[in-house]
Scaffold this motif. Structure first.
Motif, PDB file in Angstrom:
ATOM      1  N   LEU B  23       0.801  -1.323  -0.043  1.00 52.27           N
ATOM      2  CA  LEU B  23      -0.003   0.034   0.012  1.00 52.27           C
ATOM      3  C   LEU B  23       0.672   1.404   0.020  1.00 52.27           C
ATOM      4  N   ARG B 228     -12.033   7.664  -8.407  1.00 51.61           N
ATOM      5  CA  ARG B 228     -10.681   6.917  -8.783  1.00 51.61           C
ATOM      6  C   ARG B 228     -11.038   5.407  -9.336  1.00 51.61           C
ATOM      7  N   ILE B 229     -12.114   4.984  -8.678  1.00 54.17           N
ATOM      8  CA  ILE B 229     -12.578   3.936  -9.090  1.00 54.17           C
ATOM      9  C   ILE B 229     -12.998   3.871 -10.780  1.00 54.17           C
ATOM     10  N   SER B 232     -10.097   3.735 -13.324  1.00 55.60           N
ATOM     11  CA  SER B 232      -9.140   2.444 -13.014  1.00 55.60           C
ATOM     12  C   SER B 232      -9.750   1.439 -13.763  1.00 55.60           C
ATOM     13  N   ILE B 234     -10.966  -1.261 -12.593  1.00 55.73           N
ATOM     14  CA  ILE B 234     -12.045  -1.577 -11.945  1.00 55.73           C
ATOM     15  C   ILE B 234     -13.090  -0.898 -12.465  1.00 55.73           C
ATOM     16  N   ARG B 261     -19.002  -6.929  -6.524  1.00 58.47           N
ATOM     17  CA  ARG B 261     -18.161  -5.830  -6.425  1.00 58.47           C
ATOM     18  C   ARG B 261     -18.937  -4.305  -6.243  1.00 58.47           C
ATOM     19  N   LEU B 265     -19.709  -2.090  -2.785  1.00 57.04           N
ATOM     20  CA  LEU B 265     -19.413  -0.741  -2.760  1.00 57.04           C
ATOM     21  C   LEU B 265     -20.440   0.178  -2.540  1.00 57.04           C
TER      22      LEU B 265
ATOM     23  N   ARG C 117      -6.799  -4.283  -7.332  1.00 59.90           N
ATOM     24  CA  ARG C 117      -6.915  -4.186  -6.141  1.00 59.90           C
ATOM     25  C   ARG C 117      -7.782  -2.945  -5.568  1.00 59.90           C
ATOM     26  N   LEU C 118      -8.789  -3.174  -4.813  1.00 61.24           N
ATOM     27  CA  LEU C 118      -9.617  -2.173  -4.494  1.00 61.24           C
ATOM     28  C   LEU C 118      -8.926  -0.947  -3.746  1.00 61.24           C
ATOM     29  N   ALA C 119      -8.105  -1.399  -2.773  1.00 62.20           N
ATOM     30  CA  ALA C 119      -7.340  -0.632  -1.947  1.00 62.20           C
ATOM     31  C   ALA C 119      -6.598   0.213  -2.580  1.00 62.20           C
ATOM     32  N   THR C 121      -6.666   0.987  -5.723  1.00 62.41           N
ATOM     33  CA  THR C 121      -7.367   2.049  -6.440  1.00 62.41           C
ATOM     34  C   THR C 121      -7.568   3.191  -5.766  1.00 62.41           C
TER      35      THR C 121
END
Lengths: 322, 375, 223
Positions: B23, B228-229, B232, B234, B261, B265, C117-119, C121
């Motif tokens: 991370l 951001r999602i 990206s 995702i 998902r 969310l 990965r969600l985190a 992102t």
């Protein structure tokens, strides 16, 4: 024992009504492959139109529209029923023409959203002061309060009487006549064959010379007329007319939708079967388990059916062509 | 350009993936979050004095509505999964958070009133409660998302509707709120089912922690995360599932995972917003807040704002929350207007005001249209 | 034996059968696709060619029969798993994502092996940034194969028909496939475009070592 019989009778009555409403859902789905959310509001509309008509007709023949001293002649009920069916048929026609037909080739989600919009429109226009108003009303008794059949059951504290009134009989008979009429129409007439052809494949049907647009319009008219009949009959049996925002009516329509799905949506006979199944689950569940969760049973059943056998009891699976 | 030599059992080694671990993030990744929170703090300090409590309340309502609209947009607008039970997630989160703050306060501090000042112990307790509410809602989102794997649009809509309505009925059958700390301490496990959250009357007596700062903070997190999602992989997968499931699958997108998902969310953010909703001063959360009426309010925000546009639905949320406040006299026409709006949008502009694009993309694009299309 | 082929069979289908109700769409269909091969699947309309593609990519499950890719059985696996295993396809009727840009269409396929990965992102971690950038860069390169780089930010549907067909191929390539199934890739193209496409397809086979199976009606293209 008495309660069982009473519950059974109620099941048959409510089942008939669910069946009438479910037929509308299922026919529209069969033809256009979408769920007409606004259908349950036609039921409500039918009931309110019946009420309004009775409040015009009864005074014209000298009776108090709110509490007629003597029951009006039988033809009053018949006229109101037919008029209500015609009026709702017209509304159904207009809705299809104005809101759904332009979206015939749009993604299904769009039509669904439009249907929700139409549903809300009907509900809220109905509540306007110059239409039906927001206050609850009571449907006047259009039929004499006769008891046609009567059963006595021994129980603690004397005998328990279950009576089947004229209202109940008329409800059964009218529903049965309508359902049988529809069965005849769909399976033994050219028009019915056309409807079924369009539900299999609109393009092929069109190539065969079937006027698809007119068949679709007719289907909507038919479904709406049946819904109006259901609304009228329900109001005869349970005269307290509330506005849709106050639950009973919307749930009536929604449960009928569940009935259509359970019977196999798109399948006319399935809708009838489904109607009685739902009524059974609801009434016996409410009586023997808990009536507070009455609505939950029906929804829960829906979810289970959709997950396990989404094509319903009488439906058949269809594959997506890639 | 890659060259691979055909060899038996040709194993195509994927491009060397980056080695940066876990991370670790550059400092500026946190920028948007911090800016948003700072803005929220600034508003909290200045706005109520400037515009008074009535308008501050409207701003709070708009903020909560924005969170709900953005969250619904994730599953409905971006992933194309028609969900009309969204209010159910909100209510679930709100009631859960309420139970934690209310009964927690009773147990620890003896009273259900607000505890501590701004950013005090009570405030942080409230934040934790909201997050837990969000997680509970997310779990429900998982359950509701599972049917989406097998059901098409209209059926899925009905199931989501059923979820909201079932929740509403269940909430109506709940017990009265316990208002005595001693009674809570002495209670047995059986007293807690059905949960004592007030029944049809609603969950009254909650400590009212919601203020402009917290709304702004949660809104910041929601919007930045959602954006951001969207930008990206995702987000791309979600949009692809919306556009064409079959093609998406053929390109390697796990549509089941993507759909679930999206539900999780959406429910997570909705649940947290529910916590904010339940603790809003002057408001009592009640079972009807789980029902279709309320879900519809959020649905129309996403339809109006644009399917996929985060800023679009935020704008729609503000308009549809604030405008009715100023047009109270026409309240009886409000739903009719909404209904006509819905029908009109579907007939004339089904992609919503902004479609999939953000507001600034539309404004920027005005200058570029000439170069866009090809012969 | 044609130069470029090896004896090892990359993709093998054995006795595939599929019926839709009473209609037998595919009956005992078998074939083998060697490494580096460029084969054509021909037949009249309605013969079931696209259905075979759908079987190979997992859209339909065969009633009976076996499909093996490099020895591994693919029957019963989900379409996205089959794509990850190495079979990619284009569609007879172009199925691009209309609201996504040209580049996004390709990146969607190219991100197949990214961790997503969600985190990562939500926090825009370094790992996430690098992955996204790598996918983007590779997809831009692939767009260059068909001169689509300059059009990367345009909406996919605003491309001309011929370019859309090319884009579908690029998109499929982005999944790093071992086998590429092209469903009527030249449909609707004029003579010159078809010729160019045929050459491009041969180039793809040579450059990426991907085995290609293509459906088309035009015998000359197939040859």
């Amino acid at each position: 024992m008495a309660d069982f019989v009473q519950t059974l009778i109620t099941t048959l009555e409510i089942g008939s009504l669910y069946a009438l409403i479910a037929l509308g859902y299922t026919m529209v789905y069969g033809i256009l492959k979408f769920i007409n959310f606004a259908h349950s509001d036609i039921v409500v509309l039918g009931a309110w139109i019946s009420f309004t008509l009775s409040s015009w007709i009864l005074p014209a023949i000298g009776l108090d529209p709110h509490n007629p001293a003597t029951p009006p002649p039988f033809w009053v009920g018949g006229v109101i029923l037919v008029a209500s069916m015609v009026a709702c048929g017209l509304v159904g026609f207009l809705i299809e023409r104005l809101a759904y037909r332009p979206l015939r080739n749009a993604p299904r989600l769009n039509v669904l959203i439009t249907a929700i919009g139409v549903s809300l429109l009907l509900q809220n226009v109905g509540q306007l002061d110059f239409v039906f108003g927001p206050s609850p009303q009571k449907m006047p008794a259009l039929l004499p309060n006769w008891s046609v059949f009567s059963f006595s059951f021994p129980s603690s504290g004397g005998t328990h009487e279950i009576s089947i009134g004229l209202v109940d009989v008329i409800l059964f008979v009218t529903s049965a006549v309508l359902m049988l009429g529809l069965e005849y129409l769909v399976f033994r007439t050219k028009l019915g064959t056309a409807m079924r052809a369009v539900s299999y494949s609109p393009t092929t049907a069109a190539l065969m010379g079937i006027p698809v647009d007119r068949v679709v319009s007719f289907t909507f008219v038919l479904g709406s007329a049946l819904a109006a009949a259901a609304g009228f009959l329900y109001a005869m049996k349970y005269p307290g007319l509330n506005q849709p925002a106050h639950t009973i009516w919307v749930l009536l329509g929604l449960k009928a939708f569940v009935a259509a799905v359970i019977g196999g949506i798109g399948n006319v006979r399935g809708a009838v079967v489904g109607g009685f199944v739902i009524a059974f689950v609801e009434q016996f569940g409410a009586y023997y388990v808990s009536s507070n969760y009455r609505d939950v049973y029906v929804f829960a059943l829906l979810i289970v059916i959709l997950l396990v056998q989404p094509n319903g009891l009488l439906g058949s699976p269809v594959r997506d062509k890639v | 350009m890659k060259n691979s030599h055909p060899a038996a059992g040709a194993t195509r080694r994927p491009q060397t993936l980056p080695t940066a671990s876990g991370l670790r993030a550059p400092w500026f990744s946190f920028g948007p979050y911090l800016v948003g929170i700072a803005l929220a703090a600034a508003l909290y300090v200045t706005l109520p004095a400037a515009i008074g409590p009535y308008y501050s309340r409207i701003v709070i309502d708009c903020g909560i509505a924005m969170i709900l609209a953005v969250s619904l947009n994730i599953v409905s607008g971006m992933t194309g999964q028609f969900s009309i039970g969204h209010a159910g997630f909100m209510a679930l989160g709100g009631y859960t958070a309420g139970m934690i703050t209310y009964y927690g306060s009773l147990l620890w501090w003896g009273t259900a009133a607000r505890h501590g000042g701004f950013l005090g112990a009570g405030d942080w307790f409230f934040v934790v409660a909201c997050v837990v509410g969000g997680l509970v809602a997310a779990a429900a989102g998982y359950l509701v998302g599972l049917p989406s794997l097998r059901l098409r649009g209209d059926y899925l809509a009905i199931v989501t509707l059923g979820f909201g309505e079932i929740l509403r009925v269940v909430l109506q059958q709940t017990d009265k709120v316990m208002d005595d700390a001693a009674a809570v301490r002495a209670s047995a496990l059986a007293d807690w089912w059905p949960p004592p959250v007030g029944g049809a009357v609603g969950f009254d007596g909650l400590p009212k922690y919601t203020n402009l700062f917290w709304v702004g903070a949660f809104l910041t997190v929601t919007v930045v995360a959602a954006y951001r999602i969207k930008q990206s992989s995702i987000g791309r997968a979600m949009l692809a599932v919306r556009e064409d499931e079959v093609a998406a699958q053929a390109m390697g997108v796990d549509i089941a995972k993507t759909k679930v998902r999206a539900f999780v969310l959406a429910a997570l953010f909705a649940g947290m917003a529910g916590g904010l909703f339940a603790h809003e001063p002057g408001l009592i959360i009640s079972p009807k807040d789980a029902g279709f009426q309320r879900s519809f309010e959020y649905l129309i925000m996403t339809v109006l704002g644009g399917r996929g546009s985060i800023s679009g639905v935020m704008l729609a949320a503000v308009i549809l929350t604030a405008l009715p406040e100023f047009l109270r006299d026409f309240e009886q026409y409000r739903l009719i207007v909404y209904a006509l709006l819905l029908i009109g949008m579907m007939l004339l502009r089904p992609q919503g005001l902004f479609g999939i694009h953000e507001i600034w993309q539309i404004l920027g694009r005005r200058g570029k249209t000439a170069q866009e299309s090809e012969a | 034996m044609v130069p470029g082929e090896s004896t090892a069979e990359l993709l093998r289908a054995e006795n595939l059968c599929l019926s839709f109700g009473g209609l037998k769409a595919v009956q005992n269909f078998s074939f083998g696709l060697p490494l580096g091969a460029l084969y054509g699947l021909i037949g009249p309309n309605g013969a079931g060619k696209t259905t075979v593609f759908n079987l190979l990519t997992g859209v339909y499950r065969p009633d009976s029969g076996e499909i093996r890719l490099a020895g591994e059985s693919l029957v019963g696996r989900k379409p996205h798993e089959i794509t990850a295993a190495g079979i990619a396809r284009t569609f007879q009727n172009i199925r691009l994502f209309p609201d996504l840009s040209v580049l996004d269409n390709v990146c969607l396929a190219g991100q197949l092996r990214a961790s997503q990965r969600l985190a990562g992102t939500v926090l825009r971690t370094t790992h996430h940034r690098q992955e996204e950038a790598a996918v983007r860069a590779r997809c831009l390169e692939l767009l260059g194969l068909f001169d689509l780089r300059e059009r990367a930010e345009m909406l996919a549907t605003s491309l001309s028909y011929g370019h859309q067909r090319h884009l579908e191929i690029v998109r499929a390539l982005a999944t790093e496939p071992k086998v590429l199934l092209l469903d009527e890739p030249a449909a609707g193209l004029n003579f010159r475009e078809k010729h160019a496409l045929a050459q491009s397809i041969r180039d793809l086979r040579d450059r990426f070592g991907v085995a290609i199976l293509l459906i088309d009606h035009d015998m000359k293209l197939v040859m």
